[in-house]
Each structure stands twice: as structure tokens, then as C-alpha cells.
Design an enzyme around this catalytic site. Structure first.
Site, short mmCIF file in Angstrom:
data_model
loop_
_atom_site.label_atom_id
_atom_site.label_comp_id
_atom_site.label_asym_id
_atom_site.label_seq_id
_atom_site.Cartn_x
_atom_site.Cartn_y
_atom_site.Cartn_z
N GLU A 13 83.01 -36.80 -56.71
CA GLU A 13 82.55 -35.86 -57.73
C GLU A 13 83.62 -34.80 -58.02
OE1 GLU A 13 79.79 -35.69 -59.67
OE2 GLU A 13 79.29 -37.66 -58.92
N CYS A 71 78.00 -43.93 -75.41
CA CYS A 71 77.93 -42.71 -76.23
C CYS A 71 79.24 -41.94 -76.07
CB CYS A 71 76.73 -41.85 -75.82
SG CYS A 71 76.36 -40.58 -77.06
N CYS A 100 76.35 -47.28 -80.86
CA CYS A 100 74.90 -47.05 -80.96
C CYS A 100 74.10 -48.35 -80.92
CB CYS A 100 74.58 -46.28 -82.23
SG CYS A 100 75.35 -44.65 -82.24
N CYS A 135 73.10 -49.11 -77.47
CA CYS A 135 72.57 -47.99 -76.70
C CYS A 135 71.06 -48.13 -76.45
CB CYS A 135 72.86 -46.70 -77.44
SG CYS A 135 72.20 -45.25 -76.60
N CYS A 143 67.07 -41.82 -81.31
CA CYS A 143 68.18 -40.86 -81.29
C CYS A 143 68.33 -40.13 -82.63
CB CYS A 143 69.47 -41.60 -80.96
SG CYS A 143 70.92 -40.54 -81.06
#
Ligand code: SF4
Length: 357
Positions: free
Chosen positions: A34, A193, A200, A203, A209
Site C-alpha cells: 500500500e 474506469c 464503459c 464496466c 452510471c
């Protein structure tokens, strides 16, 4: 299906499953990934992550290492405060948490260098905590999906995004797989995205959306106002003796804290002082200048080359300084632009190609 369940389901079927920090519940490994992934692309991080874990396989080994070794392994990744905090954090866990990484997001966040989103990610990945993340990928998905206007670095918008993040978890089914949901947001943002030309049609969120419906993908998230950043200037002296270069360790505070770099000067008098110190009466040669961009300013670097016939005796044993052979540049932590400059010198075995006008 609710937003979070939909992303978790998509991640299980289409997300990434073979990144080196996946398939583990070890908070040390997850935390390391991370921190490395902040401001840095996955493909760049992978070799660093593997080298780092090979050198420091456990939190204990990292805590016990000298800071210089940690910075050396970090060299080239940039944003060195991350490496210093990583080291400090490992020592804090050893001293204050008996070597056991805390599990609760609040406790994780109290450790050096760990912000809310990172703490929540570690808690979600390792301890199945229902704690949402909020990084650049999530901000992009949320602003497009919910049609949230306004710059995402503004407090008001950020608060709204966090509220939405908690709401999504509350509204999800009891079965929500937090690992898959957390990873799914990262995967969706990185692969579907994306900043420009989002895919899209592939997605899982496309039916509901806002940006897709209104054809506003290119306008969301609202672009940040570009700030003009100030320029600072510095002269650096490449002092060469045979195939070695003189380096000094920078103070812990300030840019490139704890890294090895070149002596700097700002005035003629300071340059004269350096020349006297090195018993050089010939002026240094001016090399080609270049710029390095930091988050808050640009650094204009003017390098100068001073070749020494001999080294004054007292200069061979100074603390926080060393003569480094040009073929051993990968053995210490050098700031990226200094490394590049020295690599250029090494390739031409001297400075002629770097000479400025
Ligand atoms: S439909 Fe398009 S814009 Fe909307 S979340 Fe999916 S990829 Fe992003």
C-alpha cells in the site's frame, strides 16, 4: 445488486488476482504494498516490492535494519518520506505493539506515515474490517458514477466522497467480501474506469452510471486548478577523483532527507570555499543544467565538474561523506536526478558529453 456487491462480484470474476501482494493476510506485506503503491504504478512497484521483501522478510527485520539500507532499497521510487516512515512505523510496531500489527483502522492510522485510506485498506484486506478506501481510483469511479461535481481535493467534496464510501458498505449485503470489494475498486479504476477513454461497455456499473448516461466521462472528476509552482535553483559540484565521486549524506529533514547527494553552493564565495577545501585552483567546468519537478516546486540544478589530482588527507575520513566508485551507483540511496547525472558520467567515463554552454 448493490454498488459494493456488484464491484466485489466483478473483481472475483474479472479482477487482478496475481499481484505479488495479493493472496496474503499478512499486514506487513499488505502495508508495504500500500505504501509503495502511493504515487507509483503497479509495474514499477513489483520489482521494488520483491527486492524489499527479500531483504526484509519480516517486520522485525525491517525494524532492526539501518535506515541507510532501507533508503538504498527504496532508491529510485521517489517520495522518500515514505521509506523513512515505513522504517519508523516498523520500529513503532515493535516497541509499542509488541511486534503485532494493530487490527483496528483507528489504531493502524496512529502509526507513522499511515493515512485513513491506507489504514482502512490494511484493515479490510487483512482483518475483514468494513472500512472503505478513498484513493484516486475510487474518487474517479465515485464522481463519475454518482455525478459528483467539484474538485476532489476540496474538503467539502472529499467529505461527500467519504460519506458515500461508508454508505456503500452499509447498503451492501451481509455477505460482502471486503477483500474483493477493496481490490475491485482499485482494479476497476486501473483497468476499466481509467482517466481517459474509460471502457464503459465492459464496466459492471454501466447501467446506472451518471457519467455514462450523460456522456460526461471526460468532465468527471472535475479537473483540479493548475497551480504554478515556484522554481528554486541550486549549483551542485561533481568532485571527481579517478573514477570516484564525492558524496555527502543529506540532513534527515528537508528534501531527499538521509539520501546521498552532491555538495551544493549558492554563491561564488561558497564555491571558492569548496575549491579551497579540495585544493583545486582551476575553476570547475559548467555542465548542462536540468530541472527536477517536486510536488510543490521545481528545482533548477546547475552541475559543475571539478576533477581532483589528489584528495586532501582530512577529506578521506569525514563522517557523512564518501567517495563512491561510478560503477557502484546502485549500492547507495541517491535521489533520482543525481543518479541519472552520475549514470551519464559513468557511461562517458567523465564529463565531456554533459558539458553545458
Ligand atoms: S460506466 Fe464508464 S464512467 Fe461509469 S463507472 Fe463504469 S467505466 Fe466509469
Amino acid at each position: 445488486m448493490q454498488f459494493a456487491d456488484c464491484i466485489a462480484d466483478w473483481q472475483q470474476k474479472h479482477g487482478r488476482h496475481h499481484l505479488p501482494w495479493q493472496n496474503t493476510n499478512d499486514p506487513y506485506k499488505v502495508w508495504l504494498s500500500e505504501i509503495m503503491l502511493q504515487q507509483t504504478q503497479v509495474l514499477t512497484v513489483i520489482p521494488y516490492y520483491e527486492r524489499f521483501l527479500a531483504a526484509f522478510p519480516t517486520l522485525q527485520s525491517l525494524a532492526a535494519a539501518p535506515q541507510d539500507s532501507v533508503l538504498t532499497l527504496w532508491a529510485g521510487l521517489g517520495y522518500y518520506a515514505r521509506a523513512r516512515n515505513l522504517h519508523k512505523c516498523a520500529q513503532t510496531v515493535m516497541q509499542e505493539w509488541q511486534g503485532k500489527f494493530p487490527e483496528n483502522p483507528q489504531d493502524i492510522m496512529s502509526l507513522p506515515g499511515i493515512g485513513k485510506s491506507t489504514a482502512n485498506a490494511i484493515a479490510a484486506f487483512c482483518f475483514a474490517e468494513k472500512s472503505p478506501i478513498m484513493d484516486g481510483n475510487v474518487k474517479r469511479i465515485f464522481t463519475r458514477f454518482y455525478g459528483i461535481e467539484g474538485q476532489t481535493n476540496k474538503k467539502e467534496i472529499e467529505n461527500r466522497l467519504w460519506e458515500q464510501a461508508y454508505k456503500n458498505i452499509e447498503q451492501a449485503s451481509d455477505m460482502l467480501d471486503m477483500k474483493a470489494y477493496t481490490q475491485g475498486q482499485m482494479d476497476l479504476g486501473a483497468t476499466i474506469c481509467t482517466r481517459s477513454k474509460p471502457a464503459c461497455t465492459s464496466c459492471p456499473l454501466s447501467n446506472n452510471c451518471f457519467a455514462r448516461r450523460e456522456n460526461r466521462q471526460a468532465e468527471l472528476p472535475t479537473p483540479k486548478t493548475k497551480k504554478t509552482i515556484p522554481v528554486r535553483s541550486v549549483n551542485m559540484l561533481l568532485i571527481q577523483y579517478q573514477n570516484r565521486i564525492f558524496l555527502e549524506q543529506r540532513p534527515q529533514q528537508g528534501i531527499w532527507g538521509g539520501l546521498w547527494s552532491l555538495p551544493e553552493f549558492h554563491t561564488r564565495q561558497e564555491l571558492q570555499g569548496l575549491q579551497n577545501r579540495w585544493l583545486q585552483y582551476r575553476p570547475p567546468l559548467k555542465l548542462a543544467a536540468f530541472e527536477h519537478v517536486f510536488t510543490h516546486f521545481r528545482l533548477h540544478i546547475q552541475p559543475w565538474w571539478l576533477q581532483c589530482e589528489q584528495i586532501p588527507l582530512q577529506e578521506t575520513a569525514e563522517e557523512n561523506s564518501q567517495w563512491l566508485a561510478l560503477d557502484r551507483l546502485d549500492t547507495i540511496a541517491l535521489p533520482a536526478p543525481i543518479l541519472k547525472l552520475l549514470q551519464g558520467m559513468h557511461q562517458v567515463s567523465g564529463a565531456p558529453d554533459l558539458l553545458g554552454t
